[in-house]
Write a protein that holds these residues in place. Sequence first.
Motif, PDB file in Angstrom:
ATOM      1  N   ASN A  49       0.816  -1.216   0.000  1.00  0.00           N
ATOM      2  CA  ASN A  49       0.000   0.000   0.000  1.00  0.00           C
ATOM      3  C   ASN A  49       0.852   1.270   0.000  1.00  0.00           C
ATOM      4  OD1 ASN A  49      -2.377  -1.531   0.107  1.00  0.00           O
ATOM      5  ND2 ASN A  49      -2.185  -1.728   2.323  1.00  0.00           N
ATOM      6  N   PHE A  50       2.052   1.146   0.473  1.00  0.00           N
ATOM      7  CA  PHE A  50       2.991   2.254   0.542  1.00  0.00           C
ATOM      8  C   PHE A  50       4.391   1.657   0.542  1.00  0.00           C
ATOM      9  CE2 PHE A  50       1.989   0.901   4.806  1.00  0.00           C
ATOM     10  CZ  PHE A  50       3.216   0.866   5.441  1.00  0.00           C
ATOM     11  N   PHE A  51       5.376   2.479   0.258  1.00  0.00           N
ATOM     12  CA  PHE A  51       6.747   1.997   0.253  1.00  0.00           C
ATOM     13  C   PHE A  51       7.386   2.237   1.613  1.00  0.00           C
ATOM     14  CE2 PHE A  51       5.918   2.515  -4.227  1.00  0.00           C
ATOM     15  CZ  PHE A  51       6.538   1.395  -4.770  1.00  0.00           C
ATOM     16  N   SER A  52       8.114   1.234   2.067  1.00  0.00           N
ATOM     17  CA  SER A  52       8.846   1.348   3.323  1.00  0.00           C
ATOM     18  C   SER A  52      10.083   0.460   3.242  1.00  0.00           C
ATOM     19  CB  SER A  52       7.964   0.926   4.496  1.00  0.00           C
ATOM     20  OG  SER A  52       8.677   1.020   5.701  1.00  0.00           O
ATOM     21  N   CYS A  53      11.238   1.065   3.437  1.00  0.00           N
ATOM     22  CA  CYS A  53      12.504   0.334   3.369  1.00  0.00           C
ATOM     23  C   CYS A  53      12.726  -0.499   4.629  1.00  0.00           C
ATOM     24  CB  CYS A  53      13.665   1.313   3.210  1.00  0.00           C
ATOM     25  SG  CYS A  53      13.693   2.135   1.618  1.00  0.00           S
ATOM     26  N   ALA A  54      13.643  -1.442   4.516  1.00  0.00           N
ATOM     27  CA  ALA A  54      14.036  -2.274   5.655  1.00  0.00           C
ATOM     28  C   ALA A  54      14.697  -1.397   6.725  1.00  0.00           C
ATOM     29  CB  ALA A  54      14.996  -3.363   5.203  1.00  0.00           C
ATOM     30  N   PRO A  55      14.581  -1.790   7.989  1.00  0.00           N
ATOM     31  CA  PRO A  55      15.182  -1.009   9.077  1.00  0.00           C
ATOM     32  C   PRO A  55      16.682  -0.752   8.911  1.00  0.00           C
ATOM     33  CG  PRO A  55      13.659  -2.603   9.987  1.00  0.00           C
ATOM     34  CD  PRO A  55      13.762  -2.895   8.516  1.00  0.00           C
ATOM     35  N   ILE A  56      17.427  -1.690   8.359  1.00  0.00           N
ATOM     36  CA  ILE A  56      18.867  -1.475   8.201  1.00  0.00           C
ATOM     37  C   ILE A  56      19.141  -0.356   7.195  1.00  0.00           C
ATOM     38  CG2 ILE A  56      19.152  -3.306   6.452  1.00  0.00           C
ATOM     39  CD1 ILE A  56      21.738  -2.514   9.152  1.00  0.00           C
ATOM     40  N   THR A  57      18.338  -0.275   6.143  1.00  0.00           N
ATOM     41  CA  THR A  57      18.497   0.801   5.157  1.00  0.00           C
ATOM     42  C   THR A  57      18.104   2.133   5.778  1.00  0.00           C
ATOM     43  OG1 THR A  57      18.052  -0.785   3.392  1.00  0.00           O
ATOM     44  CG2 THR A  57      17.875   1.553   2.824  1.00  0.00           C
ATOM     45  N   LYS A  58      17.045   2.123   6.576  1.00  0.00           N
ATOM     46  CA  LYS A  58      16.638   3.345   7.284  1.00  0.00           C
ATOM     47  C   LYS A  58      17.724   3.792   8.259  1.00  0.00           C
ATOM     48  CE  LYS A  58      11.690   2.307   7.119  1.00  0.00           C
ATOM     49  NZ  LYS A  58      10.512   1.924   7.915  1.00  0.00           N
ATOM     50  N   ALA A  59      18.352   2.840   8.932  1.00  0.00           N
ATOM     51  CA  ALA A  59      19.424   3.173   9.882  1.00  0.00           C
ATOM     52  C   ALA A  59      20.611   3.800   9.163  1.00  0.00           C
ATOM     53  CB  ALA A  59      19.861   1.923  10.651  1.00  0.00           C
ATOM     54  N   VAL A  60      20.997   3.240   8.031  1.00  0.00           N
ATOM     55  CA  VAL A  60      22.112   3.805   7.257  1.00  0.00           C
ATOM     56  C   VAL A  60      21.778   5.235   6.835  1.00  0.00           C
ATOM     57  CG1 VAL A  60      23.385   3.635   5.076  1.00  0.00           C
ATOM     58  CG2 VAL A  60      23.071   1.611   6.501  1.00  0.00           C
ATOM     59  N   ALA A  61      20.562   5.450   6.365  1.00  0.00           N
ATOM     60  CA  ALA A  61      20.143   6.797   5.956  1.00  0.00           C
ATOM     61  C   ALA A  61      20.162   7.755   7.147  1.00  0.00           C
ATOM     62  CB  ALA A  61      18.750   6.746   5.334  1.00  0.00           C
ATOM     63  N   SER A  62      19.649   7.305   8.271  1.00  0.00           N
ATOM     64  CA  SER A  62      19.611   8.143   9.474  1.00  0.00           C
ATOM     65  C   SER A  62      21.020   8.489   9.960  1.00  0.00           C
ATOM     66  CB  SER A  62      18.831   7.412  10.567  1.00  0.00           C
ATOM     67  OG  SER A  62      18.809   8.156  11.743  1.00  0.00           O
ATOM     68  N   GLN A  63      21.915   7.509   9.975  1.00  0.00           N
ATOM     69  CA  GLN A  63      23.287   7.750  10.420  1.00  0.00           C
ATOM     70  C   GLN A  63      24.034   8.650   9.438  1.00  0.00           C
ATOM     71  OE1 GLN A  63      24.181   3.624  10.747  1.00  0.00           O
ATOM     72  NE2 GLN A  63      23.311   3.460  12.796  1.00  0.00           N
ATOM     73  N   THR A  64      23.765   8.490   8.163  1.00  0.00           N
ATOM     74  CA  THR A  64      24.362   9.374   7.161  1.00  0.00           C
ATOM     75  C   THR A  64      23.883  10.808   7.381  1.00  0.00           C
ATOM     76  OG1 THR A  64      24.494   7.571   5.551  1.00  0.00           O
ATOM     77  CG2 THR A  64      24.586   9.827   4.685  1.00  0.00           C
ATOM     78  N   SER A  65      22.587  10.954   7.597  1.00  0.00           N
ATOM     79  CA  SER A  65      22.016  12.276   7.860  1.00  0.00           C
ATOM     80  C   SER A  65      22.636  12.902   9.107  1.00  0.00           C
ATOM     81  CB  SER A  65      20.498  12.157   8.022  1.00  0.00           C
ATOM     82  OG  SER A  65      19.932  13.388   8.361  1.00  0.00           O
ATOM     83  N   TYR A  66      22.831  12.100  10.142  1.00  0.00           N
ATOM     84  CA  TYR A  66      23.448  12.593  11.380  1.00  0.00           C
ATOM     85  C   TYR A  66      24.856  13.132  11.109  1.00  0.00           C
ATOM     86  CZ  TYR A  66      25.473  12.697  16.026  1.00  0.00           C
ATOM     87  OH  TYR A  66      26.112  13.102  17.169  1.00  0.00           O
ATOM     88  N   ASN A  88      31.139   2.395   5.300  1.00  0.00           N
ATOM     89  CA  ASN A  88      30.084   2.602   4.313  1.00  0.00           C
ATOM     90  C   ASN A  88      29.242   3.835   4.629  1.00  0.00           C
ATOM     91  OD1 ASN A  88      28.499   1.688   1.968  1.00  0.00           O
ATOM     92  ND2 ASN A  88      26.907   1.408   3.512  1.00  0.00           N
ATOM     93  N   VAL A  89      28.875   4.008   5.896  1.00  0.00           N
ATOM     94  CA  VAL A  89      28.067   5.177   6.277  1.00  0.00           C
ATOM     95  C   VAL A  89      28.855   6.464   6.019  1.00  0.00           C
ATOM     96  CG1 VAL A  89      26.965   6.388   8.212  1.00  0.00           C
ATOM     97  CG2 VAL A  89      26.635   3.924   7.933  1.00  0.00           C
ATOM     98  N   VAL A  90      30.116   6.486   6.402  1.00  0.00           N
ATOM     99  CA  VAL A  90      30.961   7.662   6.148  1.00  0.00           C
ATOM    100  C   VAL A  90      31.116   7.880   4.642  1.00  0.00           C
ATOM    101  CG1 VAL A  90      33.290   8.611   6.424  1.00  0.00           C
ATOM    102  CG2 VAL A  90      32.153   7.499   8.357  1.00  0.00           C
ATOM    103  N   ARG A  91      31.297   6.806   3.904  1.00  0.00           N
ATOM    104  CA  ARG A  91      31.425   6.872   2.443  1.00  0.00           C
ATOM    105  C   ARG A  91      30.180   7.505   1.813  1.00  0.00           C
ATOM    106  NH1 ARG A  91      29.837   3.381  -2.101  1.00  0.00           N
ATOM    107  NH2 ARG A  91      28.321   2.459  -0.692  1.00  0.00           N
ATOM    108  N   ILE A  92      29.003   7.098   2.275  1.00  0.00           N
ATOM    109  CA  ILE A  92      27.759   7.657   1.740  1.00  0.00           C
ATOM    110  C   ILE A  92      27.666   9.145   2.080  1.00  0.00           C
ATOM    111  CG2 ILE A  92      25.235   7.605   1.847  1.00  0.00           C
ATOM    112  CD1 ILE A  92      25.496   4.552   2.330  1.00  0.00           C
ATOM    113  N   ALA A  93      28.050   9.499   3.301  1.00  0.00           N
ATOM    114  CA  ALA A  93      28.022  10.919   3.681  1.00  0.00           C
ATOM    115  C   ALA A  93      28.955  11.734   2.787  1.00  0.00           C
ATOM    116  CB  ALA A  93      28.412  11.081   5.151  1.00  0.00           C
ATOM    117  N   ILE A  94      30.134  11.226   2.543  1.00  0.00           N
ATOM    118  CA  ILE A  94      31.094  11.942   1.705  1.00  0.00           C
ATOM    119  C   ILE A  94      30.596  12.043   0.263  1.00  0.00           C
ATOM    120  CG2 ILE A  94      33.435  11.890   0.736  1.00  0.00           C
ATOM    121  CD1 ILE A  94      34.324  10.621   3.438  1.00  0.00           C
TER     122      ILE A  94
END
Length: 178
Positions: free
Chosen positions: A37-54, A128-134
Amino acid sequence: MQSNKLVVIFLIKFFGTYALLSFLYSLYLNDTQNTTNFFSCAPITKAVASQTSYILNSVGYDTVIEQHPEELSIKLIIKGNYVSRIIEGCNAVSIIILFISFIVSFSSKILPTTLYIIFGSFLIYSINVVRIAIICIAMFEYPEYQDILHDIVFPSIIYGTTFLLWFIWIQKFSKLKK
């Protein structure tokens, strides 16, 4: 004859571990992602996005993340500009599965193998998280270099780290060395 036996054992351990962990990961994704009904990513993908944002917010890039409404991805927005999307493939789990499969294939005693798997997985995930942020900063500041940054420079960081960890394992810890 002995060298053939070692190769066969390596292949059985590697592909067996890889198949098992990939299967378990696919079960996890099927259980945690939503496309009905809606899109929702897996928690690990959400965590990577959240940590990158941080990280990005910590270094002065006003960053917001939000679930993409039309696909399984997290939108990363810097200073109001949609800079990138974080998909399942960005969370490093597939690379960690590959890393673990290799280490198990050249396993040593249970404790050093387990500790190295934990340490290496944590290191790959963190890099990986630092790499995505960069890469997000680079894509924000230099969008004209997006293709070379995303397709060549930044994959070499994560795969280079994994290769280096494999090399260290073989040289210092595996029973192959002995």
